[in-house]
Design a protein around this motif. Sequence first.
Motif, PDB file in Angstrom:
ATOM      1  N   GLY A   1      -1.595   6.949  -3.914  1.00  0.00           N
ATOM      2  CA  GLY A   1      -1.179   7.088  -3.094  1.00  0.00           C
ATOM      3  C   GLY A   1       0.015   7.594  -2.714  1.00  0.00           C
ATOM      4  O   GLY A   1       0.369   8.080  -1.118  1.00  0.00           O
ATOM      5  N   GLY A   2       0.127   8.708  -3.644  1.00  0.00           N
ATOM      6  CA  GLY A   2       1.699   9.972  -2.996  1.00  0.00           C
ATOM      7  C   GLY A   2       2.324  10.251  -4.437  1.00  0.00           C
ATOM      8  O   GLY A   2       2.227  10.023  -5.592  1.00  0.00           O
TER       9      GLY A   2
ATOM     10  N   ASN B   1       7.721   4.322   4.441  1.00  0.00           N
ATOM     11  CA  ASN B   1       7.680   4.101   2.269  1.00  0.00           C
ATOM     12  C   ASN B   1       8.511   3.211   2.784  1.00  0.00           C
ATOM     13  O   ASN B   1       9.800   1.826   3.139  1.00  0.00           O
ATOM     14  CB  ASN B   1       8.749   4.682   2.561  1.00  0.00           C
ATOM     15  CG  ASN B   1       9.207   3.806   0.325  1.00  0.00           C
ATOM     16  OD1 ASN B   1       8.272   3.503  -0.232  1.00  0.00           O
ATOM     17  ND2 ASN B   1      10.639   4.481   0.245  1.00  0.00           N
TER      18      ASN B   1
ATOM     19  N   ARG C   1      11.788   4.206   8.985  1.00  0.00           N
ATOM     20  CA  ARG C   1      10.206   5.256   8.020  1.00  0.00           C
ATOM     21  C   ARG C   1       9.379   5.683   8.644  1.00  0.00           C
ATOM     22  O   ARG C   1       8.456   4.586   9.297  1.00  0.00           O
ATOM     23  CB  ARG C   1      10.128   4.020   6.607  1.00  0.00           C
ATOM     24  CG  ARG C   1      11.187   3.167   6.513  1.00  0.00           C
ATOM     25  CD  ARG C   1      11.780   4.240   5.282  1.00  0.00           C
ATOM     26  NE  ARG C   1      13.135   4.666   4.044  1.00  0.00           N
ATOM     27  CZ  ARG C   1      14.465   4.559   4.341  1.00  0.00           C
ATOM     28  NH1 ARG C   1      14.914   5.012   6.097  1.00  0.00           N
ATOM     29  NH2 ARG C   1      15.345   4.023   4.412  1.00  0.00           N
ATOM     30  N   ALA C   2       9.567   6.819   8.742  1.00  0.00           N
ATOM     31  CA  ALA C   2       7.985   7.306   9.255  1.00  0.00           C
ATOM     32  C   ALA C   2       7.523   6.765  11.010  1.00  0.00           C
ATOM     33  O   ALA C   2       6.497   6.957  11.334  1.00  0.00           O
ATOM     34  CB  ALA C   2       6.660   7.281   8.637  1.00  0.00           C
TER      35      ALA C   2
ATOM     36  N   SER D   1       0.852  -1.206  -0.020  1.00  0.00           N
ATOM     37  CA  SER D   1      -0.203  -0.010  -0.115  1.00  0.00           C
ATOM     38  C   SER D   1       0.696   1.348   0.198  1.00  0.00           C
ATOM     39  O   SER D   1       0.339   2.598  -0.370  1.00  0.00           O
ATOM     40  CB  SER D   1      -0.372   0.275   1.622  1.00  0.00           C
ATOM     41  OG  SER D   1      -0.260   0.424   2.414  1.00  0.00           O
ATOM     42  N   ALA D   2       2.105   1.240   0.273  1.00  0.00           N
ATOM     43  CA  ALA D   2       2.744   1.909   0.093  1.00  0.00           C
ATOM     44  C   ALA D   2       4.057   1.864  -1.341  1.00  0.00           C
ATOM     45  O   ALA D   2       4.785   3.012  -1.348  1.00  0.00           O
ATOM     46  CB  ALA D   2       3.803   2.807   1.416  1.00  0.00           C
TER      47      ALA D   2
ATOM     48  N   GLY E   1       5.062  11.112   7.610  1.00  0.00           N
ATOM     49  CA  GLY E   1       4.215  11.041   7.580  1.00  0.00           C
ATOM     50  C   GLY E   1       3.657   9.936   6.294  1.00  0.00           C
ATOM     51  O   GLY E   1       2.373  10.302   6.356  1.00  0.00           O
ATOM     52  N   ARG E   2       4.720   9.556   5.840  1.00  0.00           N
ATOM     53  CA  ARG E   2       4.501   8.199   5.135  1.00  0.00           C
ATOM     54  C   ARG E   2       5.373   6.655   4.664  1.00  0.00           C
ATOM     55  O   ARG E   2       6.301   7.284   4.998  1.00  0.00           O
ATOM     56  CB  ARG E   2       4.189   8.541   3.813  1.00  0.00           C
ATOM     57  CG  ARG E   2       3.196   7.251   2.865  1.00  0.00           C
ATOM     58  CD  ARG E   2       2.950   7.343   1.331  1.00  0.00           C
ATOM     59  NE  ARG E   2       3.918   7.774   0.548  1.00  0.00           N
ATOM     60  CZ  ARG E   2       4.756   6.892   0.249  1.00  0.00           C
ATOM     61  NH1 ARG E   2       5.083   5.608   0.345  1.00  0.00           N
ATOM     62  NH2 ARG E   2       6.088   7.616  -0.736  1.00  0.00           N
TER      63      ARG E   2
END
Length: 402
Positions: A183-184, A228, A52-53, A9-10, A225-226
């Motif tokens: 997704g970004g 990865n 990671r985040a 999902s990332a 904020g995400r």
Amino acid sequence: MALLWLDVSAGVAGDMMLAALLDLGVELEPVQAAVDAVLPGAVRLGTEEVGRAGLRARRLRVETLEASAPRRTWADLRRALATAALPEPARDRALRAFERLARAEAVVHGCPVEKVHFHEVGAADSVADVVGVCAALDTLTVERVVAGRLALGSGRLHGEHGDLPVPAPAVLELVRGRPVFAGGEGELATPTGAALLAALTEPGELPDMVIDRVGIGAGTRDVPGRANVVRAVLGTTSASSVSVEDELVIECNVDDLDPRVWPTVLDDLLTAGAKDAWLVPILMKKGRPGHTLTVLCAASAAGALRQRIFALTTTIGVRETRATKRALPRAVITVTVAEVEVRLKVAHDGGRVLNAMPEFDDVVSLAQSRRLPVATVLGEAHAAAAAAGIVTGATWPPSPVP
């Protein structure tokens, strides 16, 4: 049944997927050995823990040892994989992944698949990612690999051909038929990662399962904020493990093709990604004898297969219908016949063997080398399976030999 679910999902890249499998507990040594078998002395693999985040994750480090990076073609990689000392399941997976990538690149660039150059994907680090993932899956002995909804990203990226849109054209070809979302910002799914998903996984959300272990693989960037990361979730399903898959059926009726050509058509379609392909004799208009060609495939493979049907046959149209396929879980093991390993395909469910069949190509090859009838060697292979306790009704998986 052992099952692996991938949370993408990332986004996904080959190094993220391999890092997640190593974090899951796969040993680095057999993975490095598999990569060395394909690209001797080209790369050295290592890992490190990163954040990671706010999440702990494992990052793959790939040290390139090549003085200069050669431009590898699909033919180059196919030869290297065919001759490498790899476990057969790992070799088959890697060949499928690179073939899917080659066919996607051929569509994007409008060239024959044999002339595709892999550019960045042919670099040693990308080859190591693909071969490493396939070797890691082999050590896990999972029977199903499922991947969730994939984030592709958005914006622009700079590649060898210049400024390109995100998702990259090859990625869009590879993810046909799969659930995706943006997704970004930036490139979240690479061609290598998309090829691995297309060739080795079925799409689906987290299945009902008993979770055993979780591995987290980090991407190169730490995005505020995400997280990865790719997450790999290993577990087991309930006793009855018949898989349910949405497939596509492609059909056409043909009455003007030289019948001697049909075997090559079926072989080509199976090589191109069809899960099955077959012919049925029919009687067409004006009393003409003909055939119905039927191809069963994943929706993601339909575009390439449709093109192959038009190229290989005289049809001017196809019809397509959705179908639900329910399949028994299966495994491939080997038995020894006359000091030669013969693959055995085993279908099972509920902890019992339902069917065990020797791989016919292995039987034919052994029969030819021994100058014996195929039926004789086939009988020997069935006897070897029975001696190993792999018969209908036997317990699955078999107990290890003390």
